[in-house]
Design an enzyme around this catalytic site. Structure first.
Site, PDB file in Angstrom:
ATOM      1  NE  ARG A   1       1.945   4.883  11.030  1.00  0.00           N
ATOM      2  CZ  ARG A   1       0.973   4.020  10.719  1.00  0.00           C
ATOM      3  NH1 ARG A   1       1.255   2.912  10.058  1.00  0.00           N
ATOM      4  NH2 ARG A   1      -0.263   4.237  11.079  1.00  0.00           N
TER       5      ARG A   1
ATOM      6  CG  HIS B   1       5.118   0.931   3.000  1.00  0.00           C
ATOM      7  ND1 HIS B   1       4.466   2.048   2.541  1.00  0.00           N
ATOM      8  CD2 HIS B   1       4.618   0.710   4.235  1.00  0.00           C
ATOM      9  CE1 HIS B   1       3.620   2.486   3.458  1.00  0.00           C
ATOM     10  NE2 HIS B   1       3.685   1.676   4.494  1.00  0.00           N
TER      11      HIS B   1
ATOM     12  CG  HIS C   1      -0.160   0.170   2.522  1.00  0.00           C
ATOM     13  ND1 HIS C   1       0.625  -0.832   3.056  1.00  0.00           N
ATOM     14  CD2 HIS C   1      -0.034   1.225   3.361  1.00  0.00           C
ATOM     15  CE1 HIS C   1       1.172  -0.413   4.175  1.00  0.00           C
ATOM     16  NE2 HIS C   1       0.809   0.845   4.392  1.00  0.00           N
TER      17      HIS C   1
END
Ligand code: SIN
Length: 281
Positions: free
Chosen positions: A272, A256, A105
């Site tokens: 993240r 990725h 995605h």
């Protein structure tokens, strides 16, 4: 120590050495880092030791922080800009998003203005008897476009696909509020990178549910064929993580997926951040 940029040799990825992200970067060093990021689509720095505040400050050099929808459930206490990505459960509860990104995605492609990039800071990396597991693969959507036959390029360039947030299978159920937040959107299936001007394929099996102006059957076949083309081995860089890595990727020029080949008691823990982007053209 001066900055060194070492390409991985794959169509995406470069390691950057000589930079300590716990210190603010001067403008010249930041410009070199940003150029490498635009050129290689994935950059990484080994052996970093940074706080959540330092990760947020470095992320902000690339754009405003994008608050991920799942951050509402799994952000770092005191740092709402950072989402925890982890397989770890404590007291029977997951501490972060599990199995995040297990299928190919590009982040938040279902948003009207998907993020420019995403950054992961690796705090804990699983180790299986000395073998690294929990790698992340990156596919160059720019190299994939370059390799397409000319008639197919002509067939798809300028077309829009429909991206649907609710269509992707996840390891946890979506709430109705989460579904309602992202109604289906249209984006070009061939994007132009805002900094390099390179064309990049922008098609994913799990998120694209149709192509405007193309009959359903042909659209489904095209989506599947293009999505498979992007992730051919020739276009891939596979990152083997080490604790202390800070890695960031460009959501236009690469796709990725996180390899889910480990489970508790092995622990993987990432912080993240996501940097805002513009409406794709
Ligand atoms: C993600 O897709 O954001 C997660 C990638 C990873 O955990 O390697």
């Amino acid at each position: 120590m001066s900055i060194e940029i070492i390409p991985t040799g794959a169509p995406a990825g470069a390691e950057i050495r000589g930079v300590d992200l716990a210190q603010p970067l001067d403008d010249a060093t930041f410009a070199a880092v940003e150029n490498a990021y635009n050129a290689h689509g994935v950059i990484f720095f080994r052996d970093q030791n940074i706080t959540p505040e330092q990760q947020v400050a470095f992320s902000r050099r690339f754009g405003e922080i994008e608050f991920n929808i799942f951050g509402e459930r799994w952000s770092v206490p005191g740092a709402p800009e950072i989402v925890v990505v982890s397989n770890v459960t404590e007291d029977g509860r997951p501490i972060g998003i599990r199995r995040a990104g297990e299928n190919w995605h590009s982040d938040m492609c279902y948003a009207p203005a998907p993020p420019r990039g995403t950054m992961l800071y690796a705090l804990e990396i699983p180790d299986l008897h000395g073998l690294t597991v929990g790698d992340t693969e990156f596919a160059s959507a720019a190299a994939a476009w370059d390799a397409l036959p000319a008639p197919l390029r002509q067939r798809i360039d300028g077309r829009q696909a429909i991206f649907d947030f609710s269509s992707r299978k996840r390891a946890f159920p979506l709430t109705q509020a989460e579904r309602d937040r992202y109604p289906p959107v249209r984006h070009p299936i061939v994007r132009t990178h805002a900094w390099t001007g390179r064309k990049c394929l922008y098609v994913m099996r799990d998120d694209c549910v149709g192509i405007e102006g193309v009959e359903t059957e042909e659209a489904e076949a095209l989506i599947a064929a293009l999505a498979d083309h992007i992730v051919k081995p020739a276009f891939i860089y596979r990152h083997q993580w080490q604790a202390g890595d800070l890695l960031m990727w460009d959501n236009c020029s690469v796709q990725h997926r996180a390899i889910q080949d480990y489970d508790m008691p092995l622990r993987r823990l990432m912080h993240r951040t996501t940097m805002g982007g513009a409406v794709p053209v």
